[in-house]
Design an enzyme around this catalytic site. Structure first.
Site, mmCIF file in Angstrom:
data_model
loop_
_atom_site.group_PDB
_atom_site.id
_atom_site.type_symbol
_atom_site.label_atom_id
_atom_site.label_comp_id
_atom_site.label_asym_id
_atom_site.label_seq_id
_atom_site.Cartn_x
_atom_site.Cartn_y
_atom_site.Cartn_z
ATOM 1 N N GLY A 133 0.866 -1.251 -0.153
ATOM 2 C CA GLY A 133 -0.027 -0.042 0.006
ATOM 3 C C GLY A 133 0.890 1.206 -0.072
ATOM 4 O O GLY A 133 0.405 2.277 -0.640
ATOM 5 N N ASN A 169 -7.524 4.309 8.703
ATOM 6 C CA ASN A 169 -6.966 3.266 9.348
ATOM 7 C C ASN A 169 -7.063 3.179 10.827
ATOM 8 O O ASN A 169 -7.186 2.098 11.770
ATOM 9 C CB ASN A 169 -5.465 3.001 8.999
ATOM 10 C CG ASN A 169 -4.895 4.218 9.064
ATOM 11 O OD1 ASN A 169 -4.975 5.004 8.413
ATOM 12 N ND2 ASN A 169 -3.898 4.120 9.828
ATOM 13 N N ALA A 191 -2.082 -6.367 0.044
ATOM 14 C CA ALA A 191 -2.769 -7.702 0.202
ATOM 15 C C ALA A 191 -2.709 -8.183 1.780
ATOM 16 O O ALA A 191 -3.731 -9.170 2.231
ATOM 17 C CB ALA A 191 -1.767 -8.751 -0.355
ATOM 18 N N HIS A 192 -1.997 -7.803 2.824
ATOM 19 C CA HIS A 192 -1.871 -8.142 3.916
ATOM 20 C C HIS A 192 -3.075 -7.647 4.862
ATOM 21 O O HIS A 192 -2.755 -8.225 5.930
ATOM 22 C CB HIS A 192 -0.502 -7.847 4.615
ATOM 23 C CG HIS A 192 -0.230 -6.335 5.152
ATOM 24 N ND1 HIS A 192 -0.105 -6.141 6.273
ATOM 25 C CD2 HIS A 192 0.352 -5.428 4.435
ATOM 26 C CE1 HIS A 192 0.170 -4.814 6.595
ATOM 27 N NE2 HIS A 192 0.369 -4.510 5.249
ATOM 28 N N CYS A 201 2.112 1.573 12.661
ATOM 29 C CA CYS A 201 3.405 2.523 12.331
ATOM 30 C C CYS A 201 3.902 3.703 13.070
ATOM 31 O O CYS A 201 5.172 4.011 13.317
ATOM 32 C CB CYS A 201 3.123 3.099 10.807
ATOM 33 S SG CYS A 201 2.050 2.063 9.492
HETATM 34 N N1 PLP Z 1 -2.904 3.125 3.732
HETATM 35 C C1 PLP Z 1 -3.460 2.672 4.617
HETATM 36 C C2 PLP Z 1 -4.915 3.410 5.028
HETATM 37 C C3 PLP Z 1 -3.159 1.732 5.507
HETATM 38 O O1 PLP Z 1 -3.985 1.328 6.744
HETATM 39 C C4 PLP Z 1 -1.975 1.164 5.477
HETATM 40 C C5 PLP Z 1 -1.433 0.230 6.471
HETATM 41 O O2 PLP Z 1 -1.299 0.278 7.737
HETATM 42 C C6 PLP Z 1 -1.182 1.508 4.429
HETATM 43 C C7 PLP Z 1 -1.599 2.588 3.706
HETATM 44 C C8 PLP Z 1 0.226 0.886 4.197
HETATM 45 O O3 PLP Z 1 0.038 -0.291 3.631
HETATM 46 P P1 PLP Z 1 1.362 -1.156 3.481
HETATM 47 O O4 PLP Z 1 1.515 -1.800 4.761
HETATM 48 O O5 PLP Z 1 0.952 -2.459 2.599
HETATM 49 O O6 PLP Z 1 2.566 -0.743 2.933
#
Ligand code: PLP
Length: 392
Positions: free
Chosen positions: A71, A152, A201-202, A327
């Site tokens: 993502g 998120n 995907a995760h 994060c």
């Molecule tokens: N965008 C949103 C809204 C997310 O919640 C996340 C992951 O927590 C990401 C982007 C990032 O995705 P990835 O972990 O596949 O890099």
């Protein structure tokens, strides 16, 4: 001790069906998709089938799907790629919201250093972007609007159909981060009037490190990297074949089970929210209380409690939850999302996110309702602020 995983917005376990599909492409069909021989062609076939499957699920054409490293990369590609392609000619103004994931926020900040201007739209107390704010932020030199489909941290669903319509009328590119929404609510690129869309995907029981960016045919966007013809040159490098086929399998299963699973999780979510509100005072539900909330999201603040201490105590009781986004955990700063929603600091610092998944049961919710209120009461009794307040 019971183990309850309530952090499905951080990541999900890979489903058995997905792992089995991946295993085939790690062992039997292990070729390099760029090779012209049969071994390579077999791997290539797997990728193209996966691309067709994901495109169909999104209402897109196969050639509009570019596989990415997840993502974050898809968001970076969408924003930096369009800025690089259009920035010099059409304008240098970008609009996003103040509650985006850091994959979008930090990318916009990076572009600001390069001379782009970015408007960060405010949100309501419930975490929703107002259409009037968007309209008044639009300018002649706006090249891109990037708004997430669902947040998120608090699970708020944004009015992306309306935003898409407005952008389309004015000829402005529209990017949606659908990382949290895909597989939980319908995501169709035609219905949403979207030009660019990111998925990972995760979050849907697929592997980590793989995702995709939908790029509407005709959209001007620079390539993400340079060095090969893979993904039509947009994302060169030997493909993560097993990841790609696993991603497609996970997406197929997520969409097929979406309706029943969303209804089931919604009931568990509401039971958990109501149960905590009944058992504790000074509790705040963060995000939208009704239909604009993801089926699996519970984000609550407990006044006089420090979120990190609550998480550690929950962990010791077998409950895995998170504070804000995974994060940024480890930092004691209040979440940028809760701050943007105008939550007072004493609530923002005591927030916990619990996100349900397909393995959670009613017994899991009962267990959390059993342990969490006692933990909150114990922590409150240790807080000097709580005691002062109680004596007044
Ligand atoms: N965008 C949103 C809204 C997310 O919640 C996340 C992951 O927590 C990401 C982007 C990032 O995705 P990835 O972990 O596949 O890099």
């Amino acid at each position: 001790m019971r183990k309850v995983y309530l952090d499905h917005s951080a990541t999900t376990p890979v489903r058995r069906e997905v792992a089995e599909k991946m295993w085939t492409y790690l062992t039997d069909k292990w070729g390099n998709p760029s090779s012209i021989h049969g071994v390579g062609r077999e791997a290539k076939k797997g990728i193209e089938k996966a691309r067709e499957k994901i495109a169909a699920l999104l209402g897109a054409e196969a050639r509009e799907i570019v596989f990415t490293g997840g993502g974050t990369e898809a968001d970076n590609h969408a924003i930096i790629g369009t800025a690089a392609a259009l920035g010099g000619r059409k304008g240098r103004h970008i609009i996003t919201s103040s509650i985006e994931h850091h994959a979008v926020l930090d990318t916009c900040e990076y572009l600001e250093k390069d001379g782009f201007e970015v408007t960060y739209l405010p949100v309501t107390r419930e975490g929703v972007v107002r259409i009037e704010d968007l309209k008044s932020a639009l300018r002649k030199d706006t090249i891109l609007v990037s708004i997430m489909h669902a947040n998120n941290e608090v699970g708020t669903i944004q009015p992306v159909e309306d935003i898409g319509r407005i952008c389309k009328e004015r000829g402005i590119l529209f990017h949606i981060d659908a990382v949290q929404s895909f597989g939980k609510i319908p995501v169709d690129v035609q219905d949403l009037n979207v030009d660019l869309l990111s998925i990972s995907a995760h979050k849907i029981y697929g592997p980590k490190g793989i995702g995709c960016l939908y790029i509407r045919r005709g959209v001007k966007i620079d390539n993400f990297a340079h060095g090969g013809a893979q993904e039509r040159g947009r994302r060169p490098g030997t493909e993560n074949v097993a990841g790609i086929v696993g991603f497609a399998k996970a997406a197929e299963l997520a969409v097929a089970e979406m309706e029943t699973e969303a209804a089931r999780q919604e009931k568990l979510r509401d039971k958990l929210i109501k149960g905590l509100q009944e058992r504790l005072e000074d509790v705040e539900l963060n995000g939208h209380p009704g239909h604009l909330r993801l089926c699996n999201n519970v984000n609550m603040s407990f006044k006089y409690v420090e979120g990190e201490s609550l998480l550690l105590s929950l962990d010791m009781s077998g409950v895995a939850a998170s504070s804000g986004s995974a994060c940024s955990s480890g930092s004691l700063d209040p979440s940028h999302v809760l701050t943007a929603m105008g939550l007072p600091l004493e609530y923002a610092l005591g927030s916990v996110r619990m996100t349900l998944g397909r393995d959670n049961t009613e017994e899991d919710v009962d267990y959390v309702l059993d342990v969490l209120p006692d933990i909150v009461k114990r922590l409150r009794n240790m807080s000097p602020f709580y005691k002062t307040q109680a004596m007044v």
